[in-house]
Design a protein around this motif. Structure first.
Motif, PDB file in Angstrom:
ATOM      1  N   LEU A  45       0.806  -1.213   0.000  1.00 60.65           N
ATOM      2  CA  LEU A  45       0.000   0.000   0.000  1.00 60.65           C
ATOM      3  C   LEU A  45       0.844   1.271   0.000  1.00 60.65           C
ATOM      4  N   LEU A  46       2.080   1.163   0.487  1.00 53.31           N
ATOM      5  CA  LEU A  46       3.016   2.281   0.478  1.00 53.31           C
ATOM      6  C   LEU A  46       4.177   1.930  -0.447  1.00 53.31           C
ATOM      7  N   PHE A  47       5.196   2.749  -0.434  1.00 52.26           N
ATOM      8  CA  PHE A  47       6.455   2.408  -1.094  1.00 52.26           C
ATOM      9  C   PHE A  47       7.424   2.001   0.003  1.00 52.26           C
ATOM     10  N   GLY A  48       7.698   0.714   0.103  1.00 49.58           N
ATOM     11  CA  GLY A  48       8.605   0.217   1.125  1.00 49.58           C
ATOM     12  C   GLY A  48       7.914   0.023   2.462  1.00 49.58           C
ATOM     13  N   ALA A  49       8.731  -0.365   3.450  1.00 53.62           N
ATOM     14  CA  ALA A  49       8.248  -0.603   4.811  1.00 53.62           C
ATOM     15  C   ALA A  49       9.225   0.061   5.769  1.00 53.62           C
ATOM     16  N   ASN A  50       9.196   1.385   5.795  1.00 56.64           N
ATOM     17  CA  ASN A  50      10.064   2.154   6.682  1.00 56.64           C
ATOM     18  C   ASN A  50       9.906   1.671   8.125  1.00 56.64           C
ATOM     19  N   LEU A  51      11.026   1.560   8.849  1.00 63.59           N
ATOM     20  CA  LEU A  51      10.969   1.006  10.201  1.00 63.59           C
ATOM     21  C   LEU A  51      10.119   1.843  11.142  1.00 63.59           C
ATOM     22  N   GLU A  52      10.074   3.140  10.941  1.00 68.45           N
ATOM     23  CA  GLU A  52       9.197   3.967  11.775  1.00 68.45           C
ATOM     24  C   GLU A  52       7.731   3.624  11.517  1.00 68.45           C
ATOM     25  N   ASP A  53       7.393   3.381  10.255  1.00 68.77           N
ATOM     26  CA  ASP A  53       6.026   2.985   9.938  1.00 68.77           C
ATOM     27  C   ASP A  53       5.700   1.622  10.529  1.00 68.77           C
ATOM     28  N   GLU A 126       8.284  11.284   0.096  1.00 72.89           N
ATOM     29  CA  GLU A 126       7.886  11.948   1.334  1.00 72.89           C
ATOM     30  C   GLU A 126       6.432  11.652   1.710  1.00 72.89           C
ATOM     31  N   GLN A 127       5.908  10.544   1.242  1.00 66.59           N
ATOM     32  CA  GLN A 127       4.501  10.221   1.455  1.00 66.59           C
ATOM     33  C   GLN A 127       4.159  10.054   2.939  1.00 66.59           C
ATOM     34  N   GLU A 128       2.879  10.275   3.240  1.00 64.06           N
ATOM     35  CA  GLU A 128       2.344   9.996   4.570  1.00 64.06           C
ATOM     36  C   GLU A 128       2.067   8.499   4.674  1.00 64.06           C
ATOM     37  N   LEU A 359       9.569   2.136  -9.761  1.00 63.07           N
ATOM     38  CA  LEU A 359       9.288   3.148  -8.744  1.00 63.07           C
ATOM     39  C   LEU A 359       9.248   2.535  -7.353  1.00 63.07           C
ATOM     40  N   ASP A 360       8.727   1.313  -7.231  1.00 55.07           N
ATOM     41  CA  ASP A 360       8.801   0.622  -5.944  1.00 55.07           C
ATOM     42  C   ASP A 360      10.257   0.401  -5.546  1.00 55.07           C
ATOM     43  N   PHE A 361      11.072  -0.014  -6.491  1.00 55.42           N
ATOM     44  CA  PHE A 361      12.482  -0.281  -6.221  1.00 55.42           C
ATOM     45  C   PHE A 361      13.198   0.984  -5.750  1.00 55.42           C
ATOM     46  N   ILE A 362      12.997   2.079  -6.460  1.00 55.05           N
ATOM     47  CA  ILE A 362      13.703   3.323  -6.148  1.00 55.05           C
ATOM     48  C   ILE A 362      13.167   3.962  -4.877  1.00 55.05           C
ATOM     49  N   VAL A 363      11.853   4.179  -4.835  1.00 52.36           N
ATOM     50  CA  VAL A 363      11.268   4.936  -3.728  1.00 52.36           C
ATOM     51  C   VAL A 363      11.364   4.166  -2.421  1.00 52.36           C
ATOM     52  N   SER A 364      11.144   2.854  -2.457  1.00 49.28           N
ATOM     53  CA  SER A 364      11.249   2.083  -1.216  1.00 49.28           C
ATOM     54  C   SER A 364      12.674   2.085  -0.676  1.00 49.28           C
ATOM     55  N   MET A 365      13.667   2.125  -1.556  1.00 51.99           N
ATOM     56  CA  MET A 365      15.054   2.193  -1.094  1.00 51.99           C
ATOM     57  C   MET A 365      15.297   3.513  -0.365  1.00 51.99           C
ATOM     58  N   TYR A 366      14.791   4.586  -0.928  1.00 51.14           N
ATOM     59  CA  TYR A 366      14.910   5.883  -0.254  1.00 51.14           C
ATOM     60  C   TYR A 366      14.242   5.848   1.113  1.00 51.14           C
ATOM     61  N   ARG A 367      13.011   5.364   1.141  1.00 52.00           N
ATOM     62  CA  ARG A 367      12.244   5.437   2.369  1.00 52.00           C
ATOM     63  C   ARG A 367      12.741   4.457   3.428  1.00 52.00           C
ATOM     64  N   PHE A 448      24.162  19.364  -1.910  1.00 55.88           N
ATOM     65  CA  PHE A 448      23.416  18.307  -1.226  1.00 55.88           C
ATOM     66  C   PHE A 448      23.934  16.943  -1.655  1.00 55.88           C
ATOM     67  N   LEU A 449      23.895  15.988  -0.722  1.00 59.77           N
ATOM     68  CA  LEU A 449      24.280  14.611  -1.011  1.00 59.77           C
ATOM     69  C   LEU A 449      23.186  13.688  -0.505  1.00 59.77           C
ATOM     70  N   ALA A 450      22.587  12.916  -1.409  1.00 58.57           N
ATOM     71  CA  ALA A 450      21.593  11.907  -1.051  1.00 58.57           C
ATOM     72  C   ALA A 450      22.269  10.545  -1.046  1.00 58.57           C
ATOM     73  N   GLN A 451      22.373   9.948   0.127  1.00 58.60           N
ATOM     74  CA  GLN A 451      23.056   8.664   0.270  1.00 58.60           C
ATOM     75  C   GLN A 451      22.299   7.825   1.285  1.00 58.60           C
ATOM     76  N   LEU A 452      22.265   6.519   1.076  1.00 60.57           N
ATOM     77  CA  LEU A 452      21.581   5.644   2.029  1.00 60.57           C
ATOM     78  C   LEU A 452      22.107   5.912   3.433  1.00 60.57           C
ATOM     79  N   ASN A 453      21.198   6.190   4.357  1.00 62.68           N
ATOM     80  CA  ASN A 453      21.589   6.523   5.726  1.00 62.68           C
ATOM     81  C   ASN A 453      21.671   5.233   6.538  1.00 62.68           C
ATOM     82  N   LEU A 454      22.770   4.533   6.362  1.00 66.48           N
ATOM     83  CA  LEU A 454      22.926   3.220   6.976  1.00 66.48           C
ATOM     84  C   LEU A 454      23.012   3.299   8.491  1.00 66.48           C
ATOM     85  N   LEU A 455      23.694   4.297   8.991  1.00 61.74           N
ATOM     86  CA  LEU A 455      23.891   4.393  10.441  1.00 61.74           C
ATOM     87  C   LEU A 455      22.573   4.617  11.164  1.00 61.74           C
ATOM     88  N   ASP A 456      21.769   5.543  10.670  1.00 63.73           N
ATOM     89  CA  ASP A 456      20.474   5.792  11.300  1.00 63.73           C
ATOM     90  C   ASP A 456      19.539   4.600  11.153  1.00 63.73           C
TER      91      ASP A 456
END
Length: 545
Positions: A45-53, A126-128, A359-367, A448-456
């Motif tokens: 239903l979203l793009f990815g499964a962000n841990l906060e979600d 940046e979806q809700e 788009l699932d591949f790209i956006v879910s990786m970001y999120r 600006f630098l967009a990079q996977l935030n592995l530490l967080d």
């Protein structure tokens, strides 16, 4: 480092037999509600499964989670002029100001449309916690225009906002609005549809692609296409105001006769009227046909659940969903709520049964990996960064805003490959290259630098100092299918830098968390996490949801 080859996908599910447990119908889901189910629901239903979600939904019941996900999100800020540079200045729109109400400008429209594509991508990232962005993508694929064919940024933007308005609303009302939408009238030649030369383009797609489909019982005729085209004659777009109007002198006022498929309906001539009544009668006739609800429910199923609709799924899922759709006067929300709350949706056969779209591949990786994108207050950086990523969607065969044709992207309809066609010898290496780019170097703009935030990301994982638990958590979170013990050991060995004892990771992680600003300790951890995630994200399992 050895990397496995991407060779195959899981086979389509088998038709249930007499020995198959009957747990896959539309009855309400009553099973376990844990990370596995939450991640499955979130990814679909979203793009990815962000841990906060995921953590948020763990505190809710399945009913509460679905209720929240099926609530429209607030309307995002409108796109702005973030495209002025040394080579071009939009004469009508100052930098940083909205361009959506600016008059048509042939020199500016290309930049405005590229800005719109980046704006749409940013909305996804940046979806809700709402299905809104996924539904906009679903409807855009189902009833598409092509941004650059329309070549008017305002109309393209208004079209997306029309889809947003009706994303969880009434499908019949949406189809009426789309029929008279300036972008659609332009895209499928509706504004040229004249009584002297009826244009059948839109009337054909209205039935073949948008409402009735090509199912075995979709027996509308060529005469039905011609009659519908005559009903739609006379609608025009004022290119100065951007508004649709009806030119009565261009309308065919004769009776329109339809085939047995539509009950031999006759829509009578309406001289002196504005065409709206005939349009309403046409849509009433189409939506009274049972094939309409069946067709839309099949499209929803293939987008959100699985491409394979066998006889059992047709009977136990599609037919009852279509009945719900019709009984609710084509309101989409009751259909979605029933589907996503069902035993069928949560059945194990559906987990990992889809290949990620680009788009699932790209956006879910970001999120998933907390990857930042430039904020709205940095418009130039946002334009450049989002444009880089939009271009990747084009390279991966899902050009946002510009599908190949009016049928949408082939992966959602092309038999027999369906979603498997997202992966081929062209797109797979490009997916890998994008992963490497955003993991190792990051996507950089001037400031600006967009990079996977592995530490967080790792910091959100319970007991991340234990390499065994970290490996198991990451596999259970990012993969939908089992992996071998040897692969788990391969991942663990990366965290341990080839050492034997677990404390080689535990100690490194502990030292970093105690002094996160200590550069050497930070780099020690990153030098292990980057190859760890490189290995994790390059496996075939990562491409499934």
């Amino acid at each position: 480092m050895k990397r496995r080859t991407f060779l195959h996908f899981p086979q389509a599910e088998a038709t249930p037999t007499a020995t198959t447990p009957i747990n896959g119908d539309l009855s309400p889901y009553t099973g376990e509600w844990s990370k596995t189910q939450i991640i499955h629901l979130s990814r679909r239903l979203l793009f990815g499964a962000n841990l906060e979600d995921v953590a948020h939904f763990e505190n809710l019941s399945v009913e509460q989670a679905i209720e929240e996900l099926l609530t429209l999100s607030p309307k995002p800020p409108v796109p702005i002029n973030n495209y002025n540079d040394d080579e071009f200045t939009d004469p009508a729109v100052p930098f940083g100001e909205p361009w959506i109400n600016a008059a048509y400008d042939n020199q500016a429209e290309g930049r405005r449309i590229w800005s719109l594509k980046g704006w749409w991508l940013g909305n996804m990232i940046e979806q809700e916690r709402s299905i809104t962005e996924k539904m906009i993508l679903f409807w855009f694929n189902h009833i598409p225009i092509k941004f650059y064919d329309v070549f008017y940024g305002k109309w393209d933007y208004d079209y997306i906002e029309l889809l947003r308005k009706y994303a969880l609303g009434n499908f019949k009302e949406m189809m009426r609005a789309i029929t008279l939408d300036p972008a659609m009238l332009h895209f499928l030649n509706g504004q040229y549809n004249d009584k002297s030369a009826p244009d059948e383009n839109y009337s054909r797609e209205l039935q073949e692609l948008f409402c009735i489909g090509k199912g075995p019982d979709a027996n509308y005729t060529e005469g039905d296409v011609q009659a519908a085209a005559r009903i739609l004659t006379g609608w025009r777009v004022n290119y100065d105001t951007g508004r649709t109007y009806f030119a009565a002198g261009r309308h065919d006022n004769n009776d329109k006769v339809f085939s047995e498929f539509y009950g031999n309906r006759v829509i009578q001539k309406t001289p002196g009227r504005n065409g709206s009544q005939e349009l309403d009668e046409l849509l009433d006739m189409i939506f009274e046909n049972n094939e309409c609800a069946l067709f839309i429910c099949r499209k929803l199923y293939r987008f959100f659940v699985h491409h394979d609709i066998n006889e059992w799924a047709e009977e136990m899922v599609i037919v009852p969903l279509a009945e719900i759709f019709r009984n609710n006067d084509y309101e989409i929300l009751p259909v979605l709520k029933t589907l996503f709350s069902s035993q069928h949706f949560f059945d194990q056969l559906r987990v990992g049964a889809l290949v990620k779209s680009p788009l699932d591949f790209i956006v879910s990786m970001y999120r998933d990996f907390n990857t930042p994108i430039p904020a709205q207050i940095s418009p130039r950086n946002r334009y450049e960064h989002n444009g880089h990523v939009v271009y990747q969607s084009y390279l991966f065969d899902q050009d946002i805003g510009d599908p190949p044709n009016v049928a949408g992207w082939p992966a959602y309809y092309q038999v027999p490959n369906f979603d498997k066609s997202w992966i081929n010898t062209n797109t797979l290496p490009r997916r890998a290259a994008f992963t490497d780019w955003i993991l190792w170097a990051g996507i950089s703009t001037d400031n600006f630098l967009a990079q996977l935030n592995l530490l967080d990301t790792v910091a959100q994982i319970p007991e991340a100092d234990d390499p065994n638990k970290l490996v198991n958590f990451m596999i259970e979170w990012q993969y939908t299918t089992p992996v071998s013990d040897s692969f788990r050991q391969q991942l663990k060995a990366i965290l341990l830098s080839g050492q034997v004892n677990d404390y080689y990771w535990t100690d490194a992680w502990f030292r970093y968390t105690q002094t996160p600003n200590h550069e050497m300790r930070r780099e020690t951890v990153l030098n292990r996490l980057k190859p760890f995630f490189y290995t994790l994200l390059h496996q075939e399992e990562y491409h499934l949801i």
